[in-house]
Design a protein around this motif. Structure first.
Motif, PDB file in Angstrom:
ATOM      1  N   LEU A 223       0.839  -1.197   0.000  1.00  0.00           N
ATOM      2  CA  LEU A 223       0.000   0.000   0.000  1.00  0.00           C
ATOM      3  C   LEU A 223       0.880   1.255   0.000  1.00  0.00           C
ATOM      4  O   LEU A 223       2.008   1.241   0.485  1.00  0.00           O
ATOM      5  N   THR A 224       0.337   2.345  -0.541  1.00  0.00           N
ATOM      6  CA  THR A 224       1.059   3.615  -0.616  1.00  0.00           C
ATOM      7  C   THR A 224       0.637   4.547   0.519  1.00  0.00           C
ATOM      8  O   THR A 224      -0.548   4.642   0.834  1.00  0.00           O
ATOM      9  N   ILE A 225       1.598   5.225   1.091  1.00  0.00           N
ATOM     10  CA  ILE A 225       1.296   6.177   2.167  1.00  0.00           C
ATOM     11  C   ILE A 225       0.578   7.396   1.593  1.00  0.00           C
ATOM     12  O   ILE A 225       1.009   7.988   0.610  1.00  0.00           O
ATOM     13  N   GLU A 226      -0.519   7.770   2.231  1.00  0.00           N
ATOM     14  CA  GLU A 226      -1.270   8.953   1.808  1.00  0.00           C
ATOM     15  C   GLU A 226      -1.054  10.121   2.765  1.00  0.00           C
ATOM     16  O   GLU A 226      -0.952  11.266   2.347  1.00  0.00           O
ATOM     17  N   GLU A 227      -0.995   9.839   4.049  1.00  0.00           N
ATOM     18  CA  GLU A 227      -0.766  10.875   5.058  1.00  0.00           C
ATOM     19  C   GLU A 227       0.174  10.332   6.130  1.00  0.00           C
ATOM     20  O   GLU A 227       0.120   9.143   6.468  1.00  0.00           O
TER      21      GLU A 227
END
Length: 275
Positions: A223-227
């Motif tokens: 998963l990609t970090i959003e915040e």
């Protein structure tokens, strides 16, 4: 002159009645105008507070995106989205530029920013931790402390009522469930994992390990970090409810003033309700 006096004395029939009508009409108009002005004034105050909060949230989103992936929108779609949101919200250009610079740890003048934490007790007995970033620490301490005192608050230690935590929110994907990533979160070093109200996986960490734990979880989960942020979480047993209308108004006014200060990045409260 005699002719003018004569005309004044010679009032048309029914003049008294008409004057009475005009007098009554004027009184009603004044009352209506007063109520209308009062309504407009209160609506404007509410809108101003909402705008202050929105500006702070959008500015934080821009800074966070810049900090994570840089200031070039060609390689930072998250920043491009944040700037688009800022444009739709009519955020002033100066605020946007300051937020981008802040994400790089700089002021608009290119000076390195320093974090400043101010603790205070606000109207209604609400504890607050105010986080600022500035290249003029002494001035900000003076200005923000004055603002708090002028708004009915007291500058006093409050961080013992909170716990400092790291928080990493991942990009939203359909079908995500925190339980499915529990083992990965533990392996990455997270202290907790949840699914938030936006349907995103969120992990909590020790504040000093926020970035490293977030990156480790990204490798394990894909998963990609959003915040990514470090914040002050109020202890549940210290939450305060504010019922007095005058105290609520004083609290909202003070928070609005603080949020309008460009050095103030976050305000954490131990209030049971959101302000």
């Amino acid at each position: 002159m005699a002719l003018q006096i004569s005309r004044l004395l010679r009032s048309p029939r029914g003049a008294a009645v008409c004057n009475a009508c005009r007098g009554f009409g004027t009184s009603a108009a004044l009352s209506s105008g007063h109520n209308k002005w009062s309504t407009i004034k209160h609506d404007k105050a509410r809108n101003d507070k909402a705008k202050s909060k929105e500006r702070q949230m959008v500015g934080k989103e821009i800074s966070s995106a810049t900090q994570l992936w840089g200031a070039d929108t060609k390689y930072n779609p998250r920043l491009a989205l944040a700037l688009s949101n800022a444009k739709r919200a009519s955020i002033p250009k100066a605020i946007i530029e300051a937020a981008i610079a802040r994400g790089q740890g700089l002021s608009l003048s290119g000076q390195a920013l320093e974090s400043v934490t101010i603790e205070a007790m606000l109207p209604g007995g609400v504890a607050a931790v105010v986080e600022c970033q500035t290249d003029q620490k002494a001035r900000v301490l003076q200005d923000v402390r004055y603002m708090i005192k002028n708004g009915g608050g007291t500058v006093t230690p409050t961080t013992f009522l909170f716990e400092k935590k790291g928080r990493v929110a991942m990009e939203k994907k359909d079908g995500l469930n925190a339980d499915d990533h529990l083992d990965q979160a533990i392996e990455a070093g997270a202290t907790d994992i949840i699914t938030d109200d936006k349907g995103r996986i969120v992990i909590f960490t020790d504040p000093s390990e926020t970035k490293s734990v977030g990156e480790a979880f990204t490798k394990l989960s894909g998963l990609t970090i959003e915040e990514l942020e470090i914040f002050w979480d109020p202890n549940p047993d210290t939450l305060v409810e504010v019922h007095d209308e005058e105290q609520v108004k004083d609290l909202e006014d003070l928070l609005g003033s603080l949020r309008d200060d460009h050095t103030v990045q976050d305000i954490y409260l131990n209030a049971a309700e959101k302000f």
